[in-house]
Scaffold this active site. Sequence first.
Site, PDB file in Angstrom:
ATOM      1  N   VAL A 287       0.856  -1.054   0.019  1.00 52.83           N
ATOM      2  CA  VAL A 287      -0.013  -0.114   0.093  1.00 52.83           C
ATOM      3  C   VAL A 287       0.916   1.242  -0.055  1.00 52.83           C
ATOM      4  O   VAL A 287       1.746   1.512   1.085  1.00 52.83           O
ATOM      5  CB  VAL A 287      -0.947  -0.049   1.207  1.00 52.83           C
ATOM      6  CG1 VAL A 287      -1.621   1.159   1.218  1.00 52.83           C
ATOM      7  CG2 VAL A 287      -1.955  -1.185   1.165  1.00 52.83           C
TER       8      VAL A 287
ATOM      9  N   GLU B  36      17.164 -10.514  24.125  1.00 51.82           N
ATOM     10  CA  GLU B  36      16.884 -11.826  23.602  1.00 51.82           C
ATOM     11  C   GLU B  36      18.164 -12.031  22.607  1.00 51.82           C
ATOM     12  O   GLU B  36      18.554 -13.085  22.556  1.00 51.82           O
ATOM     13  CB  GLU B  36      15.538 -12.040  23.050  1.00 51.82           C
ATOM     14  CG  GLU B  36      14.431 -12.054  24.291  1.00 51.82           C
ATOM     15  CD  GLU B  36      12.937 -12.337  23.688  1.00 51.82           C
ATOM     16  OE1 GLU B  36      12.191 -12.621  24.446  1.00 51.82           O
ATOM     17  OE2 GLU B  36      12.835 -12.134  22.499  1.00 51.82           O
TER      18      GLU B  36
HETATM   19  C1  LIG Z   1      12.136  -8.755  16.574  1.00 50.93           C
HETATM   20  C2  LIG Z   1      11.002  -8.543  17.373  1.00 50.93           C
HETATM   21  C3  LIG Z   1      10.639  -9.290  18.525  1.00 50.93           C
HETATM   22  C4  LIG Z   1       9.471  -8.959  19.220  1.00 50.93           C
HETATM   23  N1  LIG Z   1       9.330  -9.396  20.247  1.00 50.93           N
HETATM   24  C5  LIG Z   1       7.842  -9.329  20.706  1.00 50.93           C
HETATM   25  C6  LIG Z   1       7.649  -9.920  22.082  1.00 50.93           C
HETATM   26  O1  LIG Z   1       8.387 -10.804  22.615  1.00 50.93           O
HETATM   27  N2  LIG Z   1       6.386  -9.763  22.862  1.00 50.93           N
HETATM   28  C7  LIG Z   1       5.698  -8.894  22.355  1.00 50.93           C
HETATM   29  O2  LIG Z   1       4.587  -8.886  22.796  1.00 50.93           O
HETATM   30  N3  LIG Z   1       5.879  -8.134  21.011  1.00 50.93           N
HETATM   31  C8  LIG Z   1       7.117  -8.081  20.604  1.00 50.93           C
HETATM   32  N4  LIG Z   1       7.210  -7.655  19.443  1.00 50.93           N
HETATM   33  C9  LIG Z   1       6.476  -6.398  19.128  1.00 50.93           C
HETATM   34  C10 LIG Z   1       5.213  -7.173  18.270  1.00 50.93           C
HETATM   35  O3  LIG Z   1       5.558  -8.141  17.200  1.00 50.93           O
HETATM   36  C11 LIG Z   1       4.436  -5.991  17.507  1.00 50.93           C
HETATM   37  O4  LIG Z   1       4.072  -5.137  18.527  1.00 50.93           O
HETATM   38  C12 LIG Z   1       3.214  -6.495  16.647  1.00 50.93           C
HETATM   39  O5  LIG Z   1       3.799  -7.389  15.827  1.00 50.93           O
HETATM   40  C13 LIG Z   1       2.588  -5.300  16.281  1.00 50.93           C
HETATM   41  O6  LIG Z   1       1.326  -5.883  15.586  1.00 50.93           O
HETATM   42  P1  LIG Z   1       0.744  -5.051  14.136  1.00 50.93           P
HETATM   43  O7  LIG Z   1      -0.186  -5.931  13.748  1.00 50.93           O
HETATM   44  O8  LIG Z   1       0.833  -3.741  14.579  1.00 50.93           O
HETATM   45  O9  LIG Z   1       1.975  -5.036  13.333  1.00 50.93           O
HETATM   46  P2  LIG Z   1       2.732  -6.231  12.639  1.00 50.93           P
HETATM   47  O10 LIG Z   1       2.613  -7.389  13.471  1.00 50.93           O
HETATM   48  O11 LIG Z   1       4.196  -5.981  12.575  1.00 50.93           O
HETATM   49  O12 LIG Z   1       2.170  -6.564  11.058  1.00 50.93           O
HETATM   50  C14 LIG Z   1       2.214  -5.489  10.304  1.00 50.93           C
HETATM   51  C15 LIG Z   1       1.864  -6.113   9.055  1.00 50.93           C
HETATM   52  O13 LIG Z   1       1.744  -4.786   7.884  1.00 50.93           O
HETATM   53  C16 LIG Z   1       2.470  -5.146   6.820  1.00 50.93           C
HETATM   54  N5  LIG Z   1       2.876  -4.020   6.024  1.00 50.93           N
HETATM   55  C17 LIG Z   1       3.566  -2.893   6.381  1.00 50.93           C
HETATM   56  N6  LIG Z   1       3.364  -1.976   5.831  1.00 50.93           N
HETATM   57  C18 LIG Z   1       2.895  -2.095   4.499  1.00 50.93           C
HETATM   58  C19 LIG Z   1       2.444  -1.685   3.323  1.00 50.93           C
HETATM   59  N7  LIG Z   1       2.970  -0.424   2.937  1.00 50.93           N
HETATM   60  N8  LIG Z   1       1.653  -2.108   2.554  1.00 50.93           N
HETATM   61  C20 LIG Z   1       1.200  -3.483   2.807  1.00 50.93           C
HETATM   62  N9  LIG Z   1       1.588  -4.121   3.816  1.00 50.93           N
HETATM   63  C21 LIG Z   1       2.540  -3.578   4.830  1.00 50.93           C
HETATM   64  C22 LIG Z   1       3.735  -5.943   7.151  1.00 50.93           C
HETATM   65  O14 LIG Z   1       4.326  -6.610   6.285  1.00 50.93           O
HETATM   66  C23 LIG Z   1       3.286  -6.896   8.389  1.00 50.93           C
HETATM   67  O15 LIG Z   1       2.729  -8.006   7.865  1.00 50.93           O
HETATM   68  C24 LIG Z   1       8.564  -8.130  18.792  1.00 50.93           C
HETATM   69  C25 LIG Z   1       8.709  -7.431  17.368  1.00 50.93           C
HETATM   70  C26 LIG Z   1       9.832  -7.376  16.529  1.00 50.93           C
HETATM   71  C27 LIG Z   1      10.291  -6.780  15.584  1.00 50.93           C
END
Ligand SMILES: Cc1cc2nc3c(=O)[nH]c(=O)nc-3n(C[C@H](O)[C@H](O)[C@H](O)COP(=O)(O)OP(=O)(O)OC[C@H]3O[C@@H](n4cnc5c(N)ncnc54)[C@H](O)[C@@H]3O)c2cc1C
Length: 453
Positions: free
Chosen positions: A108, A200
């Site tokens: 997007v 971690e």
């Molecule tokens: C390395 C790491 C370790 C973590 N460890 C923990 C943990 O142990 N415990 C915990 O609670 N949280 C943890 N987190 C945080 C947690 O993963 C996030 O808070 C959570 O994933 C947020 O969910 P979300 O749906 O907002 O985003 P996300 O789960 O990141 O999903 C976002 C999605 O949007 C898609 N996207 C982004 N931009 C675009 C675009 N322009 N067009 C189309 N698609 C797009 C991406 O591909 C992705 O699939 C960790 C994060 C990371 C990076």
Amino acid sequence: MWLNNILKNTAALVANPREGLGKQADRPESGQRPCVVVIGSGFGGLNTVRGLAKGEVEIVLLDRNNYHGFWPLLYQVATAELVPDSIAFPVREFIHSYHNVTFHMAEVSDIDLDNKHVSITDGQPISYDYLVLAAGSINNYFGNKVIPQNTFSLKDVEQAVEIRQGILEAFEKASLETDPEKRKALLTFLVVGSGPTGVELSGALAELIPPLLHKFYPDLTEEKSRIVLVEAHATMLDSFPKSLQKKAQAHLGQMGVEILQNHEVTGVENGVVTFKHGSKMNAGTVVWAAGVRASPLAEKLGVKLAHGERVPVEPTLNLKDHPEVYVIGDMAYLEGYKGGKEAYPGVAQVAIQMGHQAAKNILAQVEGNGLENFQYVDKGQLSTIGRRDAVAEVFNLKLSGFAAWLVWVAVHIYYLLGVRNRLLVMLGWAYNYLTFNLGIRVVGGWPRHETKK
Ligand SMILES: Cc1cc2nc3c(=O)[nH]c(=O)nc-3n(C[C@H](O)[C@H](O)[C@H](O)COP(=O)(O)OP(=O)(O)OC[C@H]3O[C@@H](n4cnc5c(N)ncnc54)[C@H](O)[C@@H]3O)c2cc1C
């Protein structure tokens, strides 16, 4: 004639993009039911879809990848403990059983709130009646343009594999290097940021690197590798209780991780890390885990952004001036965490629960009912330190050591999607745990996806 038909169809697609993109043979004509476009198949997006799928709506789910990434285990891909596919679940498999969900792998690029459509980089704009933005976060380099070019990042599967490759390549380069200072630099691995990801990752590196060198690089056995965890402030794991912070710090130290606090990194160039107070350190591999900011899609909404470039939302998770637009997970800024002025943190549980709430509120809007405010149930927080230790705060219980690690294992297996992925992860852990074998050590594989034109 055929040219006429093509032109007619193309014109229809531009007028109503959902016709071409969202329609499937066994589903009611789109247009009869409101269309909800969900951007992002992460924790927030998938849980929105789960909640919406039982309602009288058509859902179009968009993600730049065709998988849901389980980021909490990403560091284990970077440290060669797990295969990349074990933490990535195909979105099409997730939506398979829902009759009213369509998925498109699409990036997007823009959002037009007035005309209610989103633009994608390869295809026609997609219009919506309701929009859910769940595009997560990106690394925050606090305005520095050079650091991102010279450091590794851990935000998706490809980047985790890049780190794994970088570590293995550093060993190979070090074994060819004759200059002892350069060899020492190549064997210095620095992680910036001591939140859960930094803790971690550095713990896992401390378990991976010394035995790997000892066993497979006889010409490097005299060398001492360094794993350094750097933090700008005086604390680590800030969101955890003080007693657990101290335990985590002590345990990392015992594992051989050097912890440098009050060391703000201001530059990384040509293998030299510069700190704010002026000192420097040579390090061949630097991973940036020092903070995140919302997806750049937040900037497309034309609203004043809050801390971390996150989008301020109403307690009902939608925008004040566009109640049909919801922003959830890492992109959303909503105060009220722990009943105070603090914003809800960027963690998986917040994204999951916001996903459920956004779905409920959209269905309420469709049915003409009132909206509910987001109510967070805090289930606690966890962080591992190596392969048999962790710190955990679960429902106000503070745990550390092996018991906390067992909780960590159970929670991660529970939240992983798919039986195959659960089995792959458990098998990988059991194998590594019992044999202390050192995982995937091949340089190559899982190349970055590039669309062939
Ligand atoms: C390395 C790491 C370790 C973590 N460890 C923990 C943990 O142990 N415990 C915990 O609670 N949280 C943890 N987190 C945080 C947690 O993963 C996030 O808070 C959570 O994933 C947020 O969910 P979300 O749906 O907002 O985003 P996300 O789960 O990141 O999903 C976002 C999605 O949007 C898609 N996207 C982004 N931009 C675009 C675009 N322009 N067009 C189309 N698609 C797009 C991406 O591909 C992705 O699939 C960790 C994060 C990371 C990076």
